[in-house]
Design a protein around this motif. Structure first.
Motif, PDB file in Angstrom:
ATOM      1  N   VAL A 115       0.929  -1.179   0.005  1.00  0.00           N
ATOM      2  CA  VAL A 115      -0.074  -0.103   0.066  1.00  0.00           C
ATOM      3  C   VAL A 115       0.898   1.274   0.058  1.00  0.00           C
ATOM      4  N   LEU A 116       0.873   2.150  -1.042  1.00  0.00           N
ATOM      5  CA  LEU A 116       1.555   3.383  -1.147  1.00  0.00           C
ATOM      6  C   LEU A 116       1.263   4.276   0.121  1.00  0.00           C
ATOM      7  N   ASP A 117       2.144   4.985   0.671  1.00  0.00           N
ATOM      8  CA  ASP A 117       1.683   6.020   1.801  1.00  0.00           C
ATOM      9  C   ASP A 117       1.292   7.012   0.985  1.00  0.00           C
ATOM     10  N   GLU A 118       1.441   7.468  -0.272  1.00  0.00           N
ATOM     11  CA  GLU A 118       1.091   8.631  -1.129  1.00  0.00           C
ATOM     12  C   GLU A 118       0.768   7.989  -2.566  1.00  0.00           C
ATOM     13  N   PRO A 119      -0.468   7.872  -2.754  1.00  0.00           N
ATOM     14  CA  PRO A 119      -1.084   7.703  -4.419  1.00  0.00           C
ATOM     15  C   PRO A 119       0.059   8.211  -5.186  1.00  0.00           C
ATOM     16  N   GLN A 120       0.312   7.478  -6.312  1.00  0.00           N
ATOM     17  CA  GLN A 120       1.291   7.821  -7.275  1.00  0.00           C
ATOM     18  C   GLN A 120       0.483   8.155  -8.571  1.00  0.00           C
ATOM     19  N   LEU A 121       0.370   9.412  -9.075  1.00  0.00           N
ATOM     20  CA  LEU A 121      -0.163   9.666 -10.391  1.00  0.00           C
ATOM     21  C   LEU A 121       0.253   9.154 -11.599  1.00  0.00           C
ATOM     22  N   VAL A 122      -0.452   8.098 -12.056  1.00  0.00           N
ATOM     23  CA  VAL A 122       0.148   7.488 -13.376  1.00  0.00           C
ATOM     24  C   VAL A 122      -0.409   8.052 -14.631  1.00  0.00           C
ATOM     25  N   CYS A 123      -1.632   8.821 -14.554  1.00  0.00           N
ATOM     26  CA  CYS A 123      -2.059   9.295 -16.013  1.00  0.00           C
ATOM     27  C   CYS A 123      -3.082  10.601 -15.481  1.00  0.00           C
ATOM     28  N   ALA A 124      -3.163  11.499 -16.429  1.00  0.00           N
ATOM     29  CA  ALA A 124      -3.864  12.730 -16.094  1.00  0.00           C
ATOM     30  C   ALA A 124      -4.484  13.008 -17.631  1.00  0.00           C
ATOM     31  N   ALA A 125      -5.625  13.839 -17.783  1.00  0.00           N
ATOM     32  CA  ALA A 125      -6.080  13.980 -19.296  1.00  0.00           C
ATOM     33  C   ALA A 125      -7.132  14.906 -18.860  1.00  0.00           C
ATOM     34  N   THR A 126      -7.764  15.446 -20.001  1.00  0.00           N
ATOM     35  CA  THR A 126      -9.070  16.434 -20.067  1.00  0.00           C
ATOM     36  C   THR A 126      -9.739  15.585 -21.202  1.00  0.00           C
ATOM     37  N   ALA A 127     -11.181  15.219 -21.004  1.00  0.00           N
ATOM     38  CA  ALA A 127     -11.981  14.571 -21.932  1.00  0.00           C
ATOM     39  C   ALA A 127     -13.243  15.568 -22.186  1.00  0.00           C
ATOM     40  N   THR A 128     -13.716  15.480 -23.376  1.00  0.00           N
ATOM     41  CA  THR A 128     -14.976  16.380 -23.913  1.00  0.00           C
ATOM     42  C   THR A 128     -15.809  15.477 -24.432  1.00  0.00           C
ATOM     43  N   THR A 129     -16.908  15.622 -23.965  1.00  0.00           N
ATOM     44  CA  THR A 129     -17.889  14.557 -24.622  1.00  0.00           C
ATOM     45  C   THR A 129     -18.971  15.459 -24.835  1.00  0.00           C
ATOM     46  N   VAL A 130     -19.768  14.893 -25.953  1.00  0.00           N
ATOM     47  CA  VAL A 130     -21.181  15.540 -26.388  1.00  0.00           C
ATOM     48  C   VAL A 130     -22.419  14.804 -26.206  1.00  0.00           C
ATOM     49  N   VAL A 131     -23.414  15.430 -25.927  1.00  0.00           N
ATOM     50  CA  VAL A 131     -24.627  14.708 -25.345  1.00  0.00           C
ATOM     51  C   VAL A 131     -25.510  15.132 -26.520  1.00  0.00           C
ATOM     52  N   PRO A 132     -26.591  14.251 -26.934  1.00  0.00           N
ATOM     53  CA  PRO A 132     -27.450  14.663 -27.534  1.00  0.00           C
ATOM     54  C   PRO A 132     -28.267  15.906 -27.358  1.00  0.00           C
ATOM     55  N   HIS A 133     -28.764  16.526 -28.452  1.00  0.00           N
ATOM     56  CA  HIS A 133     -29.419  17.774 -28.167  1.00  0.00           C
ATOM     57  C   HIS A 133     -30.942  17.694 -27.100  1.00  0.00           C
ATOM     58  N   ARG A 134     -31.475  16.376 -27.305  1.00  0.00           N
ATOM     59  CA  ARG A 134     -32.733  16.396 -26.669  1.00  0.00           C
ATOM     60  C   ARG A 134     -32.198  16.247 -25.291  1.00  0.00           C
ATOM     61  N   ARG A 135     -31.280  15.360 -25.084  1.00  0.00           N
ATOM     62  CA  ARG A 135     -30.847  15.300 -23.415  1.00  0.00           C
ATOM     63  C   ARG A 135     -30.279  16.708 -23.059  1.00  0.00           C
ATOM     64  N   ALA A 136     -29.462  17.322 -23.782  1.00  0.00           N
ATOM     65  CA  ALA A 136     -28.842  18.593 -23.199  1.00  0.00           C
ATOM     66  C   ALA A 136     -29.777  19.470 -22.861  1.00  0.00           C
ATOM     67  N   HIS A 137     -30.693  19.567 -23.806  1.00  0.00           N
ATOM     68  CA  HIS A 137     -32.060  20.552 -23.230  1.00  0.00           C
ATOM     69  C   HIS A 137     -32.554  20.255 -22.025  1.00  0.00           C
ATOM     70  N   MET A 138     -32.822  19.000 -21.874  1.00  0.00           N
ATOM     71  CA  MET A 138     -33.275  18.578 -20.386  1.00  0.00           C
ATOM     72  C   MET A 138     -32.453  18.837 -19.254  1.00  0.00           C
ATOM     73  N   ALA A 139     -31.062  18.628 -19.662  1.00  0.00           N
ATOM     74  CA  ALA A 139     -30.096  18.902 -18.362  1.00  0.00           C
ATOM     75  C   ALA A 139     -30.065  20.326 -17.986  1.00  0.00           C
ATOM     76  N   THR A 140     -30.474  21.550 -18.770  1.00  0.00           N
ATOM     77  CA  THR A 140     -30.213  22.616 -18.473  1.00  0.00           C
ATOM     78  C   THR A 140     -31.757  23.404 -18.058  1.00  0.00           C
ATOM     79  N   ALA A 141     -32.761  22.469 -17.936  1.00  0.00           N
ATOM     80  CA  ALA A 141     -33.921  22.828 -17.419  1.00  0.00           C
ATOM     81  C   ALA A 141     -33.657  23.090 -15.865  1.00  0.00           C
TER      82      ALA A 141
END
Length: 149
Positions: A115-141
């Motif tokens: 068990v590591l005393d301090e977690p070790q970063l192995v990977c970092a990233a940023t992701a962009t996802t696209v949602v269908p227009h019908r769902r995106a509209h519902m999420a902003t309601a």
């Protein structure tokens, strides 16, 4: 009666996975696991985020700023986390990190681990996802509070 703003909801939208990397996932010399294994975890986390925010899995559009910072080997335990950082009408931007929290120690014994005393970063990233227009509209309601529901 308190209501949360969209920014507060976004700041609270997170997802988490912890997995043990199996021996069958060794892909390269030195018993290394390929980076695609971590990206699959990230894909699952992004999917969870979009289901939580939009009720739909969405479509992963891109990864950016991918950094592999430490090796992953069979027997390691990887903890991956995602956090929604930006939301537009059709896009969700998610920050991702994966840390090694337990390291396999085959040099000590075939089944040894640490068990590591301090977690070790192995990977970092940023992701962009696209949602269908019908769902995106519902999420902003407007989301009703518990008292209003």
């Amino acid at each position: 009666m308190e209501t949360s703003t969209r920014d507060e909801r976004e700041a609270q939208t997170t997802a988490f996975l912890r997995v043990r990397v199996g021996q069958e996932e060794a892909h390269y010399g030195g018993n290394l696991v390929d980076g695609a294994r971590i990206l699959r975890l990230f894909g699952d986390l992004v999917t969870e985020i979009t289901v939580r925010t939009d009720g739909d899995e969405g479509l992963l559009a891109q990864y950016s700023d991918i950094r592999f910072t430490a090796p992953v080997r069979p027997g390691d335990y990887i903890e991956a986390r995602a956090r929604l950082v930006r939301q537009t009408r059709l896009r969700r931007v998610v920050e991702l990190e994966a840390h090694k929290v337990i390291r396999a120690s085959p040099e000590e014994a075939d089944s040894a681990g640490e068990v590591l005393d301090e977690p070790q970063l192995v990977c970092a990233a940023t992701a962009t996802t696209v949602v269908p227009h019908r769902r995106a509209h519902m999420a902003t309601a407007r989301i009703p509070t518990a008292e209003e529901a």
